[in-house]
Motif scaffolding. Sequence first.
Motif, short mmCIF file in Angstrom:
data_model
loop_
_atom_site.label_atom_id
_atom_site.label_comp_id
_atom_site.label_asym_id
_atom_site.label_seq_id
_atom_site.Cartn_x
_atom_site.Cartn_y
_atom_site.Cartn_z
N ALA A 92 -30.16 0.99 -0.53
CA ALA A 92 -29.71 0.09 0.54
C ALA A 92 -29.70 0.76 1.90
CB ALA A 92 -28.32 -0.45 0.22
N GLU A 93 -29.79 2.09 1.91
CA GLU A 93 -29.84 2.85 3.17
C GLU A 93 -31.27 3.26 3.52
OE1 GLU A 93 -25.54 5.09 3.20
OE2 GLU A 93 -26.97 5.67 1.64
N SER A 94 -32.23 2.53 2.97
CA SER A 94 -33.64 2.82 3.24
C SER A 94 -34.35 1.56 3.69
CB SER A 94 -34.33 3.38 1.99
OG SER A 94 -34.47 2.36 1.01
N LEU A 95 -35.41 1.75 4.47
CA LEU A 95 -36.26 0.66 4.95
C LEU A 95 -37.70 1.12 4.92
CD1 LEU A 95 -36.51 -2.16 6.46
CD2 LEU A 95 -36.43 -0.81 8.58
N ILE A 96 -38.58 0.28 4.39
CA ILE A 96 -40.01 0.57 4.37
C ILE A 96 -40.64 -0.11 5.59
CG2 ILE A 96 -42.14 0.50 3.03
CD1 ILE A 96 -39.82 2.08 1.74
N THR A 97 -41.39 0.65 6.36
CA THR A 97 -41.97 0.13 7.59
C THR A 97 -43.49 0.34 7.60
OG1 THR A 97 -41.73 2.26 8.76
CG2 THR A 97 -39.87 0.71 8.87
N PRO A 98 -44.21 -0.41 8.43
CA PRO A 98 -45.66 -0.19 8.56
C PRO A 98 -45.96 1.04 9.42
CG PRO A 98 -45.00 -2.08 9.86
CD PRO A 98 -43.78 -1.61 9.17
N GLY A 99 -45.66 2.21 8.86
CA GLY A 99 -45.88 3.48 9.54
C GLY A 99 -44.62 4.03 10.18
N GLY A 100 -44.58 5.34 10.33
CA GLY A 100 -43.45 5.97 11.00
C GLY A 100 -43.34 5.59 12.46
N ALA A 251 -30.87 5.54 6.90
CA ALA A 251 -29.75 5.46 7.84
C ALA A 251 -28.59 4.69 7.22
CB ALA A 251 -30.20 4.77 9.14
N ASP A 252 -27.50 4.64 7.95
CA ASP A 252 -26.35 3.83 7.58
C ASP A 252 -26.80 2.38 7.35
OD1 ASP A 252 -23.11 3.75 7.87
OD2 ASP A 252 -24.01 1.92 8.69
N GLN A 253 -26.17 1.71 6.38
CA GLN A 253 -26.58 0.34 6.03
C GLN A 253 -26.54 -0.62 7.22
OE1 GLN A 253 -25.32 -1.54 2.34
NE2 GLN A 253 -24.57 0.43 1.58
N GLN A 254 -25.62 -0.40 8.15
CA GLN A 254 -25.53 -1.28 9.32
C GLN A 254 -26.83 -1.22 10.13
OE1 GLN A 254 -22.12 -0.48 11.78
NE2 GLN A 254 -22.67 -2.01 13.30
N ILE A 255 -27.37 -0.02 10.28
CA ILE A 255 -28.64 0.14 11.00
C ILE A 255 -29.79 -0.47 10.21
CG2 ILE A 255 -30.33 1.84 11.81
CD1 ILE A 255 -27.99 3.67 12.55
N ILE A 256 -29.80 -0.23 8.90
CA ILE A 256 -30.87 -0.76 8.06
C ILE A 256 -30.89 -2.29 8.10
CG2 ILE A 256 -31.77 -0.94 5.70
CD1 ILE A 256 -32.25 1.79 7.07
N ARG A 257 -29.73 -2.91 8.02
CA ARG A 257 -29.68 -4.38 8.08
C ARG A 257 -30.22 -4.89 9.40
NH1 ARG A 257 -24.63 -3.63 5.29
NH2 ARG A 257 -23.49 -3.72 7.28
N HIS A 258 -29.85 -4.22 10.49
CA HIS A 258 -30.31 -4.65 11.82
C HIS A 258 -31.83 -4.51 11.93
CE1 HIS A 258 -29.41 -5.54 16.07
NE2 HIS A 258 -30.47 -4.78 16.32
N LEU A 259 -32.37 -3.39 11.46
CA LEU A 259 -33.82 -3.18 11.54
C LEU A 259 -34.57 -4.13 10.61
CD1 LEU A 259 -34.15 0.73 11.67
CD2 LEU A 259 -34.09 -0.89 13.57
N THR A 260 -33.97 -4.44 9.47
CA THR A 260 -34.61 -5.38 8.55
C THR A 260 -34.79 -6.75 9.19
OG1 THR A 260 -33.69 -4.22 6.62
CG2 THR A 260 -34.43 -6.49 6.28
#
Length: 388
Positions: A92-100, A251-260
């Motif tokens: 839950a503290e991870s996010l997969i993105t289209p490239g770094g 990152a912290d889940q709060q950041i991951i949720r926002h980026l998601t």
Amino acid sequence: MQYSFSKRTMVQTSATAEISALAQQKKKNGETVYDLGIGEPVIAVDQRIISAVTDAMKQGRTGYPPAAGYASLRESVSSWHNRIAGSSFSAAESLITPGGKMALYMLLQALLGPGDEIVVCSPYWVSYPTMAALAGGQVREVRTSGEDGWKVVPEQLEAAISERTRAVVFNNGANPTGALYNSKELYALIRKVHDRGIVFISDEVYSGLVYDGSTFSSAASFPEFSETVVIVQSFSKHFAMTGLRVGMVFADQQIIRHLTALQSQTTSGAASISQAAAEAALKDADEISEHVRSTIEKRRNHLYLELNRLFKAELTRPAAGLYAFVPASTFAAKYGSDTGLAMRMIDQARTAVVPGSAFGAPGYIRISFGIPEPEISAGLEAIHQALS
């Protein structure tokens, strides 16, 4: 028709992309070009990764992925990162993105407002300042020097932080210098940032390209800074998967949720088949990444042997990364500007390099050792003949 573009998007093409485009145009015109400007490990993608992509397509895994990435891949990347970096991230503290690169772009979009600042160490990766500007922010540079190993000390970092600082963007295994910070040095830097309540974004995409028996220290290895530290990682350099475009944020889940949420409204996430490739890479991560690392280390050693031989230099090899960051005076006592010298190299020697000015360090040339040894030798020999 004359189009009107928004002022905030009036940015220049990345210097590395511009040099690459020049090289590609020359190749298209039938010229032989040696690309020492390329920012990737030129190594064939492992067959197991290729098979995973074709299997995924045959199985119909070609639809939209979940915005944060497939759950199975998020589990895998968290486990992989915790093992190699000494971190303790959950899926839950991870996010997969289209490239770094997209990971960094979204982070700055999320954290910066008009007039806000980030702190970066100079020389810096070419895209940091532009990404900050696109988010309405500004950059404060902390200058380093080759005499000090291109490393910043805590006092310098602290002095650069202002009331408008929202994040420090830090690149360990730095592009373009290859500077590698040990655990003690890293802890001292993060401590200063943590005490000010500022986010420490650690760009660790070169963590798999560390040489001479050295080890990589991750900013995520200190539990006491878990709310401060954000990690950006990528499959590109670890597994020679640059074109498949798979990055990660931890990152912290709060950041991951926002980026998601942000990702759901922009890119929709990394491509489904690219995520299948990433899962395959992680199944044999140690073997594949060590093949990439050891191959690039041999190329680094070869590049420096040739540089020192041809140009009568005594250059020191970097501890990490993909690049030699070389004083322009190594190639010509009177070179005018590093940008002009780089253009002479592509025009007269058909060899692409990147001027140090693009990284905030005039008077230097960045040379990649990502390509095979014969091409490295041919490119350097062409430069030597053209400039001698």
